[in-house]
Design an enzyme around this catalytic site. Structure first.
Site, PDB file in Angstrom:
ATOM      1  N   CYS A   1      -4.510  -6.691  15.665  1.00 47.70           N
ATOM      2  CA  CYS A   1      -5.758  -7.301  15.184  1.00 47.70           C
ATOM      3  C   CYS A   1      -6.524  -6.413  14.210  1.00 47.70           C
ATOM      4  CB  CYS A   1      -6.629  -7.684  16.378  1.00 47.70           C
ATOM      5  SG  CYS A   1      -5.841  -8.909  17.459  1.00 47.70           S
TER       6      CYS A   1
ATOM      7  N   HIS B   1     -13.992  -7.568  14.885  1.00 48.37           N
ATOM      8  CA  HIS B   1     -12.875  -8.375  15.363  1.00 48.37           C
ATOM      9  C   HIS B   1     -13.346  -9.268  16.501  1.00 48.37           C
ATOM     10  CE1 HIS B   1      -9.201  -9.823  16.957  1.00 48.37           C
ATOM     11  NE2 HIS B   1      -9.278  -9.083  18.041  1.00 48.37           N
TER      12      HIS B   1
ATOM     13  N   ASN C   1      -9.916 -16.029  19.184  1.00 51.79           N
ATOM     14  CA  ASN C   1      -9.405 -14.784  18.615  1.00 51.79           C
ATOM     15  C   ASN C   1      -8.257 -15.126  17.672  1.00 51.79           C
ATOM     16  OD1 ASN C   1      -8.069 -12.385  18.079  1.00 51.79           O
ATOM     17  ND2 ASN C   1      -8.033 -11.678  20.207  1.00 51.79           N
TER      18      ASN C   1
END
Length: 341
Positions: free
Chosen positions: A124, A268, A298
């Site tokens: 990520c 994030h 996400n």
């Protein structure tokens, strides 16, 4: 732990010419996931702050999501694929183990053989890792003036989630975000500093155990559900809370920036609750923390460019604003970027 960083300079700088993003139209609600995962809709919201996420269509792979975001960014920049000297895709969910998604995207866009293309695999943190890599590439190119690069964060994690695993299936969605980088110009957002770090000693906290060279696919790995994402969310959260505050303090000190100067935080989107908690822990309450996790979940390496694009489209970021981007992902990897809008 490894580190790499760049600081402010009076020399040539790299700016963001444009930004684009794409999420698939297929909306996945908590009601669809709760039953198979053995939880309630309220439990999902309470634990994650996520209410919906997007799933790529049966005909879509990561490269398709990435190419769509890239087309938007190129169009906004008024550039053609032939103008690009580099395409980087940050992803951990490639169409196939090889070749790179970036090569497939370059082909879809119509780039010629003068365009370098490769993926970065930093989970990520992939988008910010790609951004740092492209910045150094452009600044190091011959001629003294940076050319143009396309940096994309794209993931299709819903392909790798166990419907019965409540720790993972409720978190992820699919999407892509892209920026075109070029010479910093008056009125154009510019990159001030980047820093990348990692801690491989806790790599096992978030992983897809099988499908690589250590555990190739077998009947046993498939039956054992080892090709799905496995994550110890509590341990990951604890590791982030221990590591990120000090890392951020060091990054800002190295670049002579006070937290009070930061106008926007684009973190994030691991989940909405985590973003809120870390923003408070890091002492950034005065900054506007942008959030897309409640509606997109996400989206992996796409989460930062998707969230930044939303902020730009909402006209929330004003010229001169200082923007801090913070990423973290499996590895564990960490990335920090400062932009002057």
């Amino acid at each position: 732990m490894s580190t790499h960083h760049g600081t402010r300079s009076d020399g040539p700088a790299v700016g963001i010419a444009s930004i684009g993003s794409y999420v698939p139209p297929n909306v996945i609600t908590n009601a669809e996931l709760a039953g198979p995962a053995g939880v309630t809709e309220d439990w999902i919201v309470r634990k994650t702050g996520i209410r919906t996420r997007r799933r790529a269509g049966a005909e879509q792979a990561t490269s398709d999501l990435a190419a769509e975001a890239a087309r938007q960014a190129l169009a906004k920049a008024g550039l053609r694929a032939a103008d690009l000297s580099l395409v980087i895709v940050g992803t951990t969910t490639p169409d196939v183990l090889g070749p790179a998604v970036a090569c497939q995207v370059a082909d879809q866009l119509g780039c010629d053989t003068n365009t370098a293309a490769f993926d970065v695999h930093a989970a990520c943190s992939g988008f910010l890792t790609g951004l740092a890599t492209a910045e150094k590439f452009l600044l190091g190119s011959s001629g003294g003036t940076p050319g143009h690069a396309l940096v994309i964060g794209a993931d299709a994690y819903t392909r790798f989630l166990d419907p019965a695993d409540r720790r993972t299936v409720v978190l992820w969605g699919d999407g892509a975000g892209a920026v075109v980088l070029g010479p910093a110009a008056e009125g154009r957002p510019r990159i001030l500093a980047t820093k990348l770090l990692s801690d491989g000693s806790i790599a096992g906290l978030a992983t897809i155990p099988a499908g690589g060279s250590r555990r190739p696919a077998t009947h046993e790995t498939v039956d054992g559900r080892a090709h799905y994402v496995h994550m110890d969310g509590r341990s990951v959260s604890a590791a982030l809370q221990e590591a990120v505050p000090g890392m951020l303090d060091d990054f800002l000190k190295e670049n002579g920036v006070e937290k009070s100067e930061i106008a926007h935080v684009v973190m994030h989107q691991g989940n909405a609750n985590l973003v809120a908690h870390l923003t408070g822990m890091l002492g950034l309450e005065q900054a506007r923390a942008h959030l897309t996790a409640p509606v997109y979940g996400n989206t992996g390496s796409a989460s930062i460019p998707v969230t930044l694009d939303q902020a730009v489209r909402e006209d929330a970021v004003r010229p001169g604003d200082l923007v801090l981007m913070i990423a973290f992902g499996a590895g564990l990897t960490y990335a920090f970027t400062l932009l002057r809008w």
